[in-house]
Design a protein around this motif. Sequence first.
Motif, PDB file in Angstrom:
ATOM      1  N   SER A  38       0.816  -1.214   0.000  1.00 39.20           N
ATOM      2  CA  SER A  38       0.000   0.000   0.000  1.00 39.20           C
ATOM      3  C   SER A  38       0.853   1.268   0.000  1.00 39.20           C
ATOM      4  O   SER A  38       0.339   2.365  -0.218  1.00 39.20           O
ATOM      5  CB  SER A  38      -0.917   0.008   1.227  1.00 39.20           C
ATOM      6  OG  SER A  38      -0.126  -0.008   2.407  1.00 39.20           O
ATOM      7  N   GLN A  39       2.145   1.136   0.232  1.00 37.03           N
ATOM      8  CA  GLN A  39       3.017   2.297   0.288  1.00 37.03           C
ATOM      9  C   GLN A  39       3.814   2.450  -0.995  1.00 37.03           C
ATOM     10  O   GLN A  39       4.274   1.465  -1.570  1.00 37.03           O
ATOM     11  CB  GLN A  39       3.977   2.182   1.481  1.00 37.03           C
ATOM     12  CG  GLN A  39       3.253   2.315   2.813  1.00 37.03           C
ATOM     13  CD  GLN A  39       4.146   1.901   3.954  1.00 37.03           C
ATOM     14  OE1 GLN A  39       4.413   0.729   4.124  1.00 37.03           O
ATOM     15  NE2 GLN A  39       4.583   2.857   4.731  1.00 37.03           N
ATOM     16  N   ARG A  40       3.958   3.689  -1.428  1.00 33.01           N
ATOM     17  CA  ARG A  40       4.769   3.949  -2.617  1.00 33.01           C
ATOM     18  C   ARG A  40       6.243   3.852  -2.231  1.00 33.01           C
ATOM     19  O   ARG A  40       6.674   4.422  -1.235  1.00 33.01           O
ATOM     20  CB  ARG A  40       4.452   5.344  -3.152  1.00 33.01           C
ATOM     21  CG  ARG A  40       4.824   5.487  -4.611  1.00 33.01           C
ATOM     22  CD  ARG A  40       4.226   6.716  -5.183  1.00 33.01           C
ATOM     23  NE  ARG A  40       5.108   7.846  -4.843  1.00 33.01           N
ATOM     24  CZ  ARG A  40       4.780   9.096  -5.021  1.00 33.01           C
ATOM     25  NH1 ARG A  40       3.610   9.415  -5.498  1.00 33.01           N
ATOM     26  NH2 ARG A  40       5.622  10.050  -4.735  1.00 33.01           N
ATOM     27  N   VAL A  41       7.005   3.100  -3.012  1.00 38.19           N
ATOM     28  CA  VAL A  41       8.430   2.947  -2.744  1.00 38.19           C
ATOM     29  C   VAL A  41       9.219   3.319  -3.998  1.00 38.19           C
ATOM     30  O   VAL A  41       8.696   3.181  -5.107  1.00 38.19           O
ATOM     31  CB  VAL A  41       8.783   1.512  -2.277  1.00 38.19           C
ATOM     32  CG1 VAL A  41       8.191   1.226  -0.925  1.00 38.19           C
ATOM     33  CG2 VAL A  41       8.375   0.475  -3.294  1.00 38.19           C
ATOM     34  N   PRO A  42      10.456   3.782  -3.824  1.00 35.86           N
ATOM     35  CA  PRO A  42      11.098   3.911  -2.525  1.00 35.86           C
ATOM     36  C   PRO A  42      10.541   5.084  -1.712  1.00 35.86           C
ATOM     37  O   PRO A  42       9.972   6.010  -2.278  1.00 35.86           O
ATOM     38  CB  PRO A  42      12.560   4.168  -2.886  1.00 35.86           C
ATOM     39  CG  PRO A  42      12.514   4.812  -4.233  1.00 35.86           C
ATOM     40  CD  PRO A  42      11.343   4.198  -4.933  1.00 35.86           C
ATOM     41  N   HIS A  43      10.695   4.970  -0.399  1.00 34.57           N
ATOM     42  CA  HIS A  43      10.466   6.108   0.488  1.00 34.57           C
ATOM     43  C   HIS A  43      11.650   7.032   0.242  1.00 34.57           C
ATOM     44  O   HIS A  43      12.782   6.705   0.566  1.00 34.57           O
ATOM     45  CB  HIS A  43      10.431   5.629   1.940  1.00 34.57           C
ATOM     46  CG  HIS A  43      10.485   6.739   2.941  1.00 34.57           C
ATOM     47  ND1 HIS A  43      11.253   6.649   4.083  1.00 34.57           N
ATOM     48  CD2 HIS A  43       9.892   7.956   2.990  1.00 34.57           C
ATOM     49  CE1 HIS A  43      11.120   7.752   4.793  1.00 34.57           C
ATOM     50  NE2 HIS A  43      10.298   8.558   4.132  1.00 34.57           N
ATOM     51  N   MET A  44      11.386   8.162  -0.393  1.00 35.52           N
ATOM     52  CA  MET A  44      12.488   9.020  -0.810  1.00 35.52           C
ATOM     53  C   MET A  44      12.159  10.471  -0.508  1.00 35.52           C
ATOM     54  O   MET A  44      11.072  10.950  -0.817  1.00 35.52           O
ATOM     55  CB  MET A  44      12.726   8.852  -2.318  1.00 35.52           C
ATOM     56  CG  MET A  44      13.912   9.617  -2.832  1.00 35.52           C
ATOM     57  SD  MET A  44      14.392   9.093  -4.492  1.00 35.52           S
ATOM     58  CE  MET A  44      13.014   9.656  -5.458  1.00 35.52           C
TER      59      MET A  44
ATOM     60  N   ASP B  16       8.091   8.028  10.441  1.00 31.45           N
ATOM     61  CA  ASP B  16       6.766   7.525  10.110  1.00 31.45           C
ATOM     62  C   ASP B  16       6.522   7.702   8.611  1.00 31.45           C
ATOM     63  O   ASP B  16       6.460   8.827   8.116  1.00 31.45           O
ATOM     64  CB  ASP B  16       5.709   8.278  10.915  1.00 31.45           C
ATOM     65  CG  ASP B  16       4.393   7.529  10.982  1.00 31.45           C
ATOM     66  OD1 ASP B  16       4.119   6.728  10.077  1.00 31.45           O
ATOM     67  OD2 ASP B  16       3.647   7.754  11.945  1.00 31.45           O
ATOM     68  N   TYR B  17       6.432   6.591   7.894  1.00 25.36           N
ATOM     69  CA  TYR B  17       6.048   6.596   6.484  1.00 25.36           C
ATOM     70  C   TYR B  17       4.870   5.639   6.386  1.00 25.36           C
ATOM     71  O   TYR B  17       5.055   4.435   6.247  1.00 25.36           O
ATOM     72  CB  TYR B  17       7.216   6.165   5.598  1.00 25.36           C
ATOM     73  CG  TYR B  17       6.915   6.216   4.119  1.00 25.36           C
ATOM     74  CD1 TYR B  17       6.575   7.422   3.509  1.00 25.36           C
ATOM     75  CD2 TYR B  17       6.963   5.074   3.335  1.00 25.36           C
ATOM     76  CE1 TYR B  17       6.293   7.470   2.156  1.00 25.36           C
ATOM     77  CE2 TYR B  17       6.691   5.123   1.976  1.00 25.36           C
ATOM     78  CZ  TYR B  17       6.346   6.317   1.391  1.00 25.36           C
ATOM     79  OH  TYR B  17       6.065   6.373   0.041  1.00 25.36           O
ATOM     80  N   ILE B  18       3.689   6.150   6.558  1.00 28.69           N
ATOM     81  CA  ILE B  18       2.447   5.412   6.726  1.00 28.69           C
ATOM     82  C   ILE B  18       2.443   4.685   8.066  1.00 28.69           C
ATOM     83  O   ILE B  18       1.485   4.722   8.803  1.00 28.69           O
ATOM     84  CB  ILE B  18       2.164   4.397   5.592  1.00 28.69           C
ATOM     85  CG1 ILE B  18       2.329   5.061   4.221  1.00 28.69           C
ATOM     86  CG2 ILE B  18       0.784   3.765   5.751  1.00 28.69           C
ATOM     87  CD1 ILE B  18       1.367   6.180   3.914  1.00 28.69           C
ATOM     88  N   GLU B  19       3.531   4.034   8.398  1.00 26.21           N
ATOM     89  CA  GLU B  19       3.679   3.358   9.684  1.00 26.21           C
ATOM     90  C   GLU B  19       5.075   3.657  10.227  1.00 26.21           C
ATOM     91  O   GLU B  19       5.995   3.946   9.462  1.00 26.21           O
ATOM     92  CB  GLU B  19       3.479   1.849   9.525  1.00 26.21           C
ATOM     93  CG  GLU B  19       4.475   1.198   8.581  1.00 26.21           C
ATOM     94  CD  GLU B  19       4.143  -0.263   8.283  1.00 26.21           C
ATOM     95  OE1 GLU B  19       2.973  -0.651   8.396  1.00 26.21           O
ATOM     96  OE2 GLU B  19       5.079  -1.000   7.951  1.00 26.21           O
ATOM     97  N   PRO B  20       5.256   3.584  11.559  1.00 25.02           N
ATOM     98  CA  PRO B  20       6.578   3.867  12.122  1.00 25.02           C
ATOM     99  C   PRO B  20       7.581   2.761  11.774  1.00 25.02           C
ATOM    100  O   PRO B  20       7.224   1.596  11.680  1.00 25.02           O
ATOM    101  CB  PRO B  20       6.332   3.895  13.640  1.00 25.02           C
ATOM    102  CG  PRO B  20       4.861   3.887  13.838  1.00 25.02           C
ATOM    103  CD  PRO B  20       4.251   3.322  12.588  1.00 25.02           C
ATOM    104  N   PHE B  21       8.831   3.172  11.567  1.00 27.90           N
ATOM    105  CA  PHE B  21       9.923   2.219  11.380  1.00 27.90           C
ATOM    106  C   PHE B  21      11.167   2.781  12.060  1.00 27.90           C
ATOM    107  O   PHE B  21      11.195   3.945  12.473  1.00 27.90           O
ATOM    108  CB  PHE B  21      10.167   1.939   9.886  1.00 27.90           C
ATOM    109  CG  PHE B  21      10.654   3.121   9.103  1.00 27.90           C
ATOM    110  CD1 PHE B  21      12.018   3.399   9.001  1.00 27.90           C
ATOM    111  CD2 PHE B  21       9.763   3.961   8.454  1.00 27.90           C
ATOM    112  CE1 PHE B  21      12.471   4.489   8.281  1.00 27.90           C
ATOM    113  CE2 PHE B  21      10.207   5.054   7.729  1.00 27.90           C
ATOM    114  CZ  PHE B  21      11.567   5.325   7.649  1.00 27.90           C
ATOM    115  N   SER B  22      12.189   1.958  12.191  1.00 30.63           N
ATOM    116  CA  SER B  22      13.428   2.388  12.835  1.00 30.63           C
ATOM    117  C   SER B  22      14.232   3.278  11.888  1.00 30.63           C
ATOM    118  O   SER B  22      14.709   2.810  10.856  1.00 30.63           O
ATOM    119  CB  SER B  22      14.289   1.176  13.227  1.00 30.63           C
ATOM    120  OG  SER B  22      13.702   0.478  14.298  1.00 30.63           O
ATOM    121  N   ALA B  23      14.392   4.532  12.275  1.00 30.55           N
ATOM    122  CA  ALA B  23      15.241   5.449  11.506  1.00 30.55           C
ATOM    123  C   ALA B  23      16.687   5.320  11.954  1.00 30.55           C
ATOM    124  O   ALA B  23      17.609   5.621  11.199  1.00 30.55           O
ATOM    125  CB  ALA B  23      14.763   6.877  11.683  1.00 30.55           C
ATOM    126  N   ALA B  24      16.882   4.867  13.203  1.00 33.76           N
ATOM    127  CA  ALA B  24      18.235   4.645  13.728  1.00 33.76           C
ATOM    128  C   ALA B  24      18.156   3.581  14.815  1.00 33.76           C
ATOM    129  O   ALA B  24      17.157   3.480  15.535  1.00 33.76           O
ATOM    130  CB  ALA B  24      18.830   5.932  14.280  1.00 33.76           C
TER     131      ALA B  24
END
Length: 192
Positions: A107-113, A154-162
């Motif tokens: 459902s998410q457009r990739v890449p997240h850029m 947060d890109y639609i849902e949270p993920f680890s940035a670091a």
Amino acid sequence: MIAIINYNAGNTRSVENALSRLGYTCTITSSLQELQTASKVIFPGVGEARSAMKVLKDTGIDKLLPTLTQPVLGICLGMQLMCDYSEEGDTRGLGIFPIVVRHFPPSQRVPHMGWNTMSNFQSPLFTGITESDDFYFVHSYKADVSPYTIATCDYIEPFSAAINKNNFYATQFHPEKSGDVGMQLLKNFIEL
């Protein structure tokens, strides 16, 4: 000496140029001896997980990297390869972080850029950086939030940035392409 790992999948010159602007000298190397004796090691990454992991295995860096005791910073693909497993190319990683790297949901457009803010800073890596500062991301795979997460995006849902575990630090974003705040983060890492 600051060592930047050369494994044919990194944006090594961009990292070298960023460190040079900060006044640091560094060596781009695949020498196991230089990596072992460096005061800091940076593991950059741009590319595809399976082929990058093959180069790490061919050079022996895959065995050395998890044993290093000095501060190590993984960037983007470098972060993903430091994890247990990546769905990209069904790739077994270095196992430094017990984390699975997954493709963003369909459902998410990739890449997240592009430029994004982050939150939940939990590390001296973010000294002098605020949650309103933007960092540059470009990736199609992500590490879920885990006990090792020290910043989230947060890109639609949270993920680890670091993420961080002992002397190992890693960022999904590119500090070397993130302007002044990225330079601050690199400076913070070098000063750890």
